[in-house]
Design a protein around this motif. Structure first.
Motif, PDB file in Angstrom:
ATOM      1  N   PHE A   3      13.549  -0.250   4.791  1.00  0.00           N
ATOM      2  CA  PHE A   3      12.506   0.705   5.136  1.00  0.00           C
ATOM      3  C   PHE A   3      11.752   0.184   6.351  1.00  0.00           C
ATOM      4  O   PHE A   3      11.820  -0.993   6.695  1.00  0.00           O
ATOM      5  N   PRO A   5       7.838  -0.007   7.753  1.00  0.00           N
ATOM      6  CA  PRO A   5       6.434   0.257   7.411  1.00  0.00           C
ATOM      7  C   PRO A   5       5.859   1.292   8.356  1.00  0.00           C
ATOM      8  O   PRO A   5       6.237   1.355   9.527  1.00  0.00           O
ATOM      9  N   VAL A  31       8.420  -6.570  -1.092  1.00  0.00           N
ATOM     10  CA  VAL A  31       8.696  -5.299  -1.761  1.00  0.00           C
ATOM     11  C   VAL A  31       9.861  -5.455  -2.724  1.00  0.00           C
ATOM     12  O   VAL A  31       9.809  -4.990  -3.876  1.00  0.00           O
ATOM     13  N   VAL A  42      12.389   3.161  -6.186  1.00  0.00           N
ATOM     14  CA  VAL A  42      11.569   3.631  -5.071  1.00  0.00           C
ATOM     15  C   VAL A  42      12.038   5.009  -4.629  1.00  0.00           C
ATOM     16  O   VAL A  42      13.227   5.236  -4.396  1.00  0.00           O
ATOM     17  N   ARG A  44      10.042   6.902  -2.029  1.00  0.00           N
ATOM     18  CA  ARG A  44       9.797   6.922  -0.587  1.00  0.00           C
ATOM     19  C   ARG A  44       8.528   6.144  -0.262  1.00  0.00           C
ATOM     20  O   ARG A  44       7.720   5.845  -1.142  1.00  0.00           O
ATOM     21  N   VAL A  45       8.407   5.818   1.010  1.00  0.00           N
ATOM     22  CA  VAL A  45       7.170   5.235   1.539  1.00  0.00           C
ATOM     23  C   VAL A  45       6.206   6.363   1.845  1.00  0.00           C
ATOM     24  O   VAL A  45       6.597   7.395   2.417  1.00  0.00           O
ATOM     25  N   GLN A  46       4.946   6.192   1.438  1.00  0.00           N
ATOM     26  CA  GLN A  46       3.935   7.199   1.746  1.00  0.00           C
ATOM     27  C   GLN A  46       3.539   7.085   3.216  1.00  0.00           C
ATOM     28  O   GLN A  46       3.113   6.028   3.686  1.00  0.00           O
ATOM     29  N   VAL A  47       3.682   8.172   3.957  1.00  0.00           N
ATOM     30  CA  VAL A  47       3.389   8.218   5.382  1.00  0.00           C
ATOM     31  C   VAL A  47       2.397   9.346   5.648  1.00  0.00           C
ATOM     32  O   VAL A  47       2.538  10.426   5.060  1.00  0.00           O
ATOM     33  N   GLY A  49       0.148   6.920   5.379  1.00  0.00           N
ATOM     34  CA  GLY A  49      -0.351   5.772   4.635  1.00  0.00           C
ATOM     35  C   GLY A  49      -1.693   5.285   5.148  1.00  0.00           C
ATOM     36  O   GLY A  49      -2.349   5.940   5.966  1.00  0.00           O
ATOM     37  N   LEU A  54       0.652  -1.109   2.181  1.00  0.00           N
ATOM     38  CA  LEU A  54       1.855  -0.285   2.082  1.00  0.00           C
ATOM     39  C   LEU A  54       1.824   0.421   0.743  1.00  0.00           C
ATOM     40  O   LEU A  54       1.582  -0.208  -0.292  1.00  0.00           O
ATOM     41  N   LEU A  56       4.046   2.839  -1.843  1.00  0.00           N
ATOM     42  CA  LEU A  56       5.371   3.340  -2.184  1.00  0.00           C
ATOM     43  C   LEU A  56       5.273   4.264  -3.393  1.00  0.00           C
ATOM     44  O   LEU A  56       4.627   3.909  -4.390  1.00  0.00           O
ATOM     45  N   LYS A  69       1.411  -0.361  -4.640  1.00  0.00           N
ATOM     46  CA  LYS A  69       0.610  -0.646  -3.450  1.00  0.00           C
ATOM     47  C   LYS A  69       0.641  -2.143  -3.184  1.00  0.00           C
ATOM     48  O   LYS A  69       0.418  -2.938  -4.098  1.00  0.00           O
TER      49      LYS A  69
END
Length: 297
Positions: A3, A5, A31, A42, A44-47, A49, A54, A56, A69
């Motif tokens: 991923f 960041p 992570v 997982v 996805r990454v929260q964007v 953010g 970070l 997730l 987090k």
């Protein structure tokens, strides 16, 4: 997992990282360990953010949605853990039981893309203020949370050291207000510490819950002061911005039974401190907005 960041996090950490800090470089391995230890999947990454952690979106082994987090030690994730344990879901996101360490927090899943900020301004302020009131509780006995005096003492030192002549008047006024406010605080409560509309997300068990505290112990007006300047861009752009700001101080102070002059003083201090810090890290536009706002207070 592979991923990237969010760039917002990379930029923000780049502004504030001490020399030799390698948290971002180690983040993929951190992570991997945190996910494996908690048996998470997982999504996805929260964007985009946040600026200090970070986030997730994950699922636990039983399929329950959750949030993982991870934050660098300098952003005090263990203090956040202690505050969330003390609040126990009352007004704030619930901490999911699990192993501590490496700045990792496993949290209940809220609606990460729906904050109070999405509401019309008047309603947003009302809902945010109601959420904040629930967080103002007696701190736990023997707590180790930072106090308002300690936190603002560090900030005051940085303001004195780095403020140029063009903002010296505002800095002097902010520091004088701080000294007067600390002389006789009316109460000592556990505070969110960095509360604003975007820190209040929609939930299932209650409509709105606070996230992302940087907890501190002190008077309630300090916590409310950050909310006063929410949507500062809109305030600055409005021909009635100064009047609206003063009206907002009065309305929030009355609705939460906080002394209006104490709220005004902490609003001034926090806006000037943020403005000077923005100048220091190379965000002149943010600094301009914050310092113009401070001049209205």
């Amino acid at each position: 997992m592979a991923f990237e960041p969010p760039q917002r996090l990379v930029r923000a950490l780049g502004e504030s990282a001490p020399g030799g800090d390698d948290w971002l470089e180690k983040l993929p391995e951190t992570v991997r360990r945190a996910v494996a230890l908690r048996e998470l999947t997982v999504e996805r990454v929260q964007v985009p953010g946040g600026r200090s952690s970070l986030v997730l979106l994950v699922r636990r082994a039983d399929g329950t949605p959750a949030v993982l987090k991870l934050a660098p030690p300098r952003f005090r994730p263990e203090a956040e853990r202690a505050a969330l344990i003390h609040w126990d879901g009352r007004g704030a996101v619930q901490l999911v039981e699990g192993p501590a360490g490496e700045g990792a927090l496993l949290l209940e899943r809220l609606h990460p893309d729906v904050s109070v900020r999405s509401l019309p301004e008047a309603r947003a302020l009302l809902e945010a203020a109601g959420t904040l009131r629930r967080l103002w509780v007696e701190p736990p006995a023997g707590h180790s949370f930072e106090t308002v005096a300690e936190r603002t003492g560090r900030q005051a030192g940085a303001m004195r050291a780095r403020a140029g002549a063009d903002v010296a008047g505002l800095v002097d006024a902010a520091l004088a207000a701080r000294e007067e406010l600390l002389a006789a605080p009316p109460e000592h409560r556990l505070l969110h510490g960095t509360f604003r509309q975007s820190k209040v997300l929609a939930g299932e068990r209650t409509p709105w819950l606070a996230v992302g505290p940087d907890p501190v112990v002190g008077e309630c007006a300090f916590d409310l002061a950050r909310l006063v300047r929410d949507r500062v861009e809109d305030l600055i752009a409005s021909s009635s911005g100064a009047t609206t700001t003063r009206r907002r101080v009065k309305r929030l102070a009355e609705s939460l039974e906080v002394d209006q002059e104490r709220l005004r003083g902490w609003t001034l201090f926090r806006a000037v401190e943020s403005g000077v810090r923005a100048l220091r890290v190379g965000r002149p536009r943010d600094a301009e907005l914050l310092l113009e706002f401070a001049g209205w207070v």
